[in-house]
Design a protein around this motif. Structure first.
Motif, PDB file in Angstrom:
ATOM      1  N   PHE A 101       0.831  -1.207   0.000  1.00 64.42           N
ATOM      2  CA  PHE A 101       0.000   0.000   0.000  1.00 64.42           C
ATOM      3  C   PHE A 101       0.863   1.253   0.000  1.00 64.42           C
ATOM      4  O   PHE A 101       0.559   2.243  -0.666  1.00 64.42           O
ATOM      5  N   ILE A 102       1.956   1.208   0.770  1.00 69.05           N
ATOM      6  CA  ILE A 102       2.830   2.379   0.819  1.00 69.05           C
ATOM      7  C   ILE A 102       3.458   2.631  -0.553  1.00 69.05           C
ATOM      8  O   ILE A 102       3.524   3.767  -1.030  1.00 69.05           O
ATOM      9  N   ALA A 103       3.868   1.537  -1.194  1.00 68.68           N
ATOM     10  CA  ALA A 103       4.481   1.677  -2.515  1.00 68.68           C
ATOM     11  C   ALA A 103       3.470   2.212  -3.522  1.00 68.68           C
ATOM     12  O   ALA A 103       3.792   3.037  -4.378  1.00 68.68           O
ATOM     13  N   LEU A 104       2.233   1.735  -3.414  1.00 68.62           N
ATOM     14  CA  LEU A 104       1.202   2.137  -4.376  1.00 68.62           C
ATOM     15  C   LEU A 104       0.779   3.584  -4.192  1.00 68.62           C
ATOM     16  O   LEU A 104       0.474   4.289  -5.151  1.00 68.62           O
ATOM     17  N   SER A 105       0.708   4.014  -2.918  1.00 71.82           N
ATOM     18  CA  SER A 105       0.358   5.420  -2.717  1.00 71.82           C
ATOM     19  C   SER A 105       1.617   6.213  -3.032  1.00 71.82           C
ATOM     20  O   SER A 105       2.713   5.777  -2.734  1.00 71.82           O
ATOM     21  N   ASP A 106       1.447   7.393  -3.634  1.00 69.14           N
ATOM     22  CA  ASP A 106       2.665   8.093  -4.046  1.00 69.14           C
ATOM     23  C   ASP A 106       3.173   9.034  -2.955  1.00 69.14           C
ATOM     24  O   ASP A 106       3.750  10.063  -3.228  1.00 69.14           O
ATOM     25  N   LYS A 107       2.910   8.667  -1.691  1.00 70.62           N
ATOM     26  CA  LYS A 107       3.390   9.510  -0.597  1.00 70.62           C
ATOM     27  C   LYS A 107       4.879   9.255  -0.346  1.00 70.62           C
ATOM     28  O   LYS A 107       5.417   8.207  -0.692  1.00 70.62           O
ATOM     29  N   SER A 108       5.475  10.220   0.295  1.00 71.99           N
ATOM     30  CA  SER A 108       6.904  10.089   0.543  1.00 71.99           C
ATOM     31  C   SER A 108       7.183   9.089   1.655  1.00 71.99           C
ATOM     32  O   SER A 108       6.293   8.639   2.356  1.00 71.99           O
ATOM     33  N   ALA A 109       8.442   8.770   1.802  1.00 68.19           N
ATOM     34  CA  ALA A 109       8.833   7.783   2.802  1.00 68.19           C
ATOM     35  C   ALA A 109       8.589   8.272   4.226  1.00 68.19           C
ATOM     36  O   ALA A 109       8.473   7.474   5.150  1.00 68.19           O
ATOM     37  N   THR A 110       8.482   9.589   4.403  1.00 72.73           N
ATOM     38  CA  THR A 110       8.276  10.074   5.771  1.00 72.73           C
ATOM     39  C   THR A 110       6.943   9.604   6.343  1.00 72.73           C
ATOM     40  O   THR A 110       6.834   9.352   7.537  1.00 72.73           O
ATOM     41  N   SER A 111       5.904   9.494   5.474  1.00 67.83           N
ATOM     42  CA  SER A 111       4.627   9.017   6.008  1.00 67.83           C
ATOM     43  C   SER A 111       4.780   7.602   6.532  1.00 67.83           C
ATOM     44  O   SER A 111       4.242   7.253   7.576  1.00 67.83           O
ATOM     45  N   ALA A 112       5.540   6.804   5.794  1.00 70.55           N
ATOM     46  CA  ALA A 112       5.761   5.426   6.243  1.00 70.55           C
ATOM     47  C   ALA A 112       6.487   5.425   7.579  1.00 70.55           C
ATOM     48  O   ALA A 112       6.120   4.704   8.506  1.00 70.55           O
ATOM     49  N   THR A 113       7.509   6.271   7.681  1.00 73.36           N
ATOM     50  CA  THR A 113       8.259   6.329   8.938  1.00 73.36           C
ATOM     51  C   THR A 113       7.360   6.719  10.090  1.00 73.36           C
ATOM     52  O   THR A 113       7.439   6.161  11.174  1.00 73.36           O
ATOM     53  N   SER A 114       6.471   7.693   9.850  1.00 72.74           N
ATOM     54  CA  SER A 114       5.664   8.140  10.979  1.00 72.74           C
ATOM     55  C   SER A 114       4.628   7.096  11.369  1.00 72.74           C
ATOM     56  O   SER A 114       4.263   6.987  12.525  1.00 72.74           O
ATOM     57  N   ILE A 115       4.171   6.297  10.405  1.00 75.10           N
ATOM     58  CA  ILE A 115       3.270   5.201  10.770  1.00 75.10           C
ATOM     59  C   ILE A 115       4.020   4.176  11.624  1.00 75.10           C
ATOM     60  O   ILE A 115       3.539   3.708  12.634  1.00 75.10           O
TER      61      ILE A 115
END
Ligand SMILES: Nc1ncnc2c1ncn2[C@@H]1O[C@H](COP(=O)(O)OP(=O)(O)OP(=O)(O)O)[C@@H](O)[C@H]1O
Ligand SMILES: [Mg+2]
Lengths: 262, 222
Positions: A101-115
């Motif tokens: 899901f993270i890869a598919l959404s075009d959000k930056s890596a920071t969103s992943a880190t904060s999750i």
């Protein structure tokens, strides 16, 4: 530092989250569900990533995934879900999904880190409200079934022969746990959930020996760690989760030493 | 209880068992492993629905107030909460998270009766085998049951401790006119403390009568 909105938000949300985590943790440990809690957090990670993907707030995605899966676990029976291989398979599946899901959404890596690692500083007012309301729901439901939950958690054999319906308690508890995991992830992130959800309760067990005082002390440890962690995070600009983790581990070590000596 | 048949799935564990228990009577149930003693208890408690036959209680309030000390408990050395807290778990008349003064007094009284006051504030995990059994007993007695069932509660205890525990039980029985069902493999103990017996065999034959009539043949190991 209290003159900043974001700090006030962080402290209010952190306090509520710590209170319910401290309370729930005592039951999580008594019921032998630390591992399951961790899995729930990984499921929450997938949920948050899913939220990111379809443009929801992380908390909502988490709530959706964790509540659904805990209801499923409740159906399966906690006993079979507690088996380690089942848990490993479920973890693997959801971590995989989360990454997708993270890869598919075009959000930056920071969103992943904060999750994964939490980001309480920066929590918005509406998110604070959501956290507060969810915390109150968890606290009220837990208090309503407190005596039965206590009996079932600390003496399941005795509870069963005294006519307590363990299946219902288990399902309700799991759903409350799902809510707790989702809100706790707002502070410490889904990877570090046990910092608030099991460590304070584990430490409290070393010092006191009644259920009510364990809950009180566990809440105390959780709140103290969160406040200190947020403050230190503000002063140093280092991640809050790092400080909270370190402080809770220190409490735990002190407990361990205290216990060994007495 | 008349013509009780109880089963798990298709297999009848207990077949056509009848016996009577008077108020204040002390009955010992004797029988080899696996004859269905615990199954009988589960039926009495209503956890297991009888396949046939029925269980009549003189008064419905008895059925809802049975004190039961189960055969095994999953508590280890690390078990954290105190003896007092453990016994209190069975306080369920109120929904409040805290205990009323009344409830606290009830716990204290039962701790005194079971001789646990000295270790009331110690973690149960650190208690000795005999103390643990007394704590289980105290928890079962907390709501002043009309019927008390002990499922091999003395099995792990030494001779002296067995006597101690049963003396406590008999004292409570006499003071409160409680009926007692005591499941055991210990014949001398059964002979000494009970009024009557129920002998269960693998062949699903059941005999019952006053304890002084109990004769066990060579072939029957219990
Ligand atoms: N939950 C269950 N499901 C299926 N079979 C069971 C169950 N519990 C017990 N049994 C079977 O029922 C039979 C009687 O068991 P029970 O526990 O009543 O024996 P018991 O007389 O209490 O033996 P012991 O002296 O070893 O305690 C055994 O053959 C056992 O395998
Ligand atoms: Mg048995």
């Amino acid at each position: 530092m209290l003159s900043f909105d974001f700090m006030r938000h962080a402290l209010v949300a952190g306090t509520f989250i710590s209170i319910i985590c401290g309370m729930m943790g005592v039951f999580v440990i008594a019921r032998g569900m630390s591992f399951l809690t961790h899995t729930l957090a990984e499921i929450g990670f997938a949920g948050a990533a899913f939220g990111l993907f379809i443009g929801w707030p992380a908390l909502n995605g988490m709530l959706l995934f964790t509540v659904l899966s805990s209801a499923m676990v409740g159906q399966l029976g906690v006993r079979s879900a507690r088996r380690e291989n089942v848990i490993s398979a479920v973890s693997a599946l959801f971590l995989g999904l989360g990454i997708l899901f993270i890869a598919l959404s075009d959000k930056s890596a920071t969103s992943a880190t904060s999750i994964l690692f939490g980001s309480v500083i920066g929590i918005s007012l509406s998110e604070v409200w959501q956290v507060v309301i969810l915390s109150i729901v968890v606290a009220v439901v837990t208090l309503l079934m407190y005596r039965q939950l206590k009996f079932d958690s600390f003496d399941s054999v005795g509870a069963r022969v005294n006519g307590i319906n363990g299946a219902i308690i288990s399902i309700v508890f799991l759903i409350m746990l799902a809510l707790s995991v989702s809100v706790a992830a707002q502070i410490v992130g889904s990877l570090l959930i046990f910092i608030l959800l099991t460590l304070p309760a584990a430490s409290a067990r070393y010092f006191v020996h009644s259920v009510s005082s364990m809950i009180a002390l566990s809440i105390g440890f959780a709140v103290a760690g969160t406040w200190l962690g947020i403050t230190l995070g503000y002063l140093t600009n280092w991640p809050t989760s790092f400080f909270i983790a370190t402080i809770e581990v220190i409490f735990y070590l002190i407990g361990l030493i205290w216990y060994k000596r007495s | 209880m008349s013509h009780l048949t109880a089963s798990y799935g298709p297999v009848n564990i207990i077949k056509d068992l009848s016996f009577k228990l008077a108020q204040g009577e002390f009955l010992s149930i004797i029988g080899e492993n696996g004859v269905g003693k615990t199954t009988l208890v589960r039926s009495l408690l209503g956890i297991l629905k009888p396949r046939a036959g029925k269980i009549d209680f003189a008064d419905n309030s008895i059925a809802h107030n049975i004190g039961y000390v189960p055969q095994s408990r999953n508590l280890d050395e690390e078990y954290p909460i105190t003896v007092r807290d453990f016994v209190s778990l069975n306080l369920r008349d109120s929904k409040l998270p805290w205990l009323s003064p009344n409830e606290k007094a009830k716990v204290t009284s039962i701790l005194k009766q079971t001789d646990l006051m000295k270790i009331a504030n110690r973690p149960l995990g650190q208690a000795s085998g005999g103390e643990k059994q007394r704590a289980y007993l105290a928890q079962a007695l907390l709501n002043s049951p009309k019927l008390l069932i002990l499922d091999e509660s003395t099995a792990s205890l030494d001779v002296e401790m067995k006597q101690e525990l049963l003396k406590l039980v008999v004292k409570f029985q006499k003071e409160n006119q409680t009926s007692v069902i005591f499941i055991t493999h210990d014949l001398p103990l059964a002979r000494r403390y009970s009024d009557s017996y129920l002998l269960m065999t693998k062949q699903q034959e059941y005999t019952t009568g006053p304890i002084n009539r109990l004769v066990i043949s060579e072939s029957e190991k219990v």
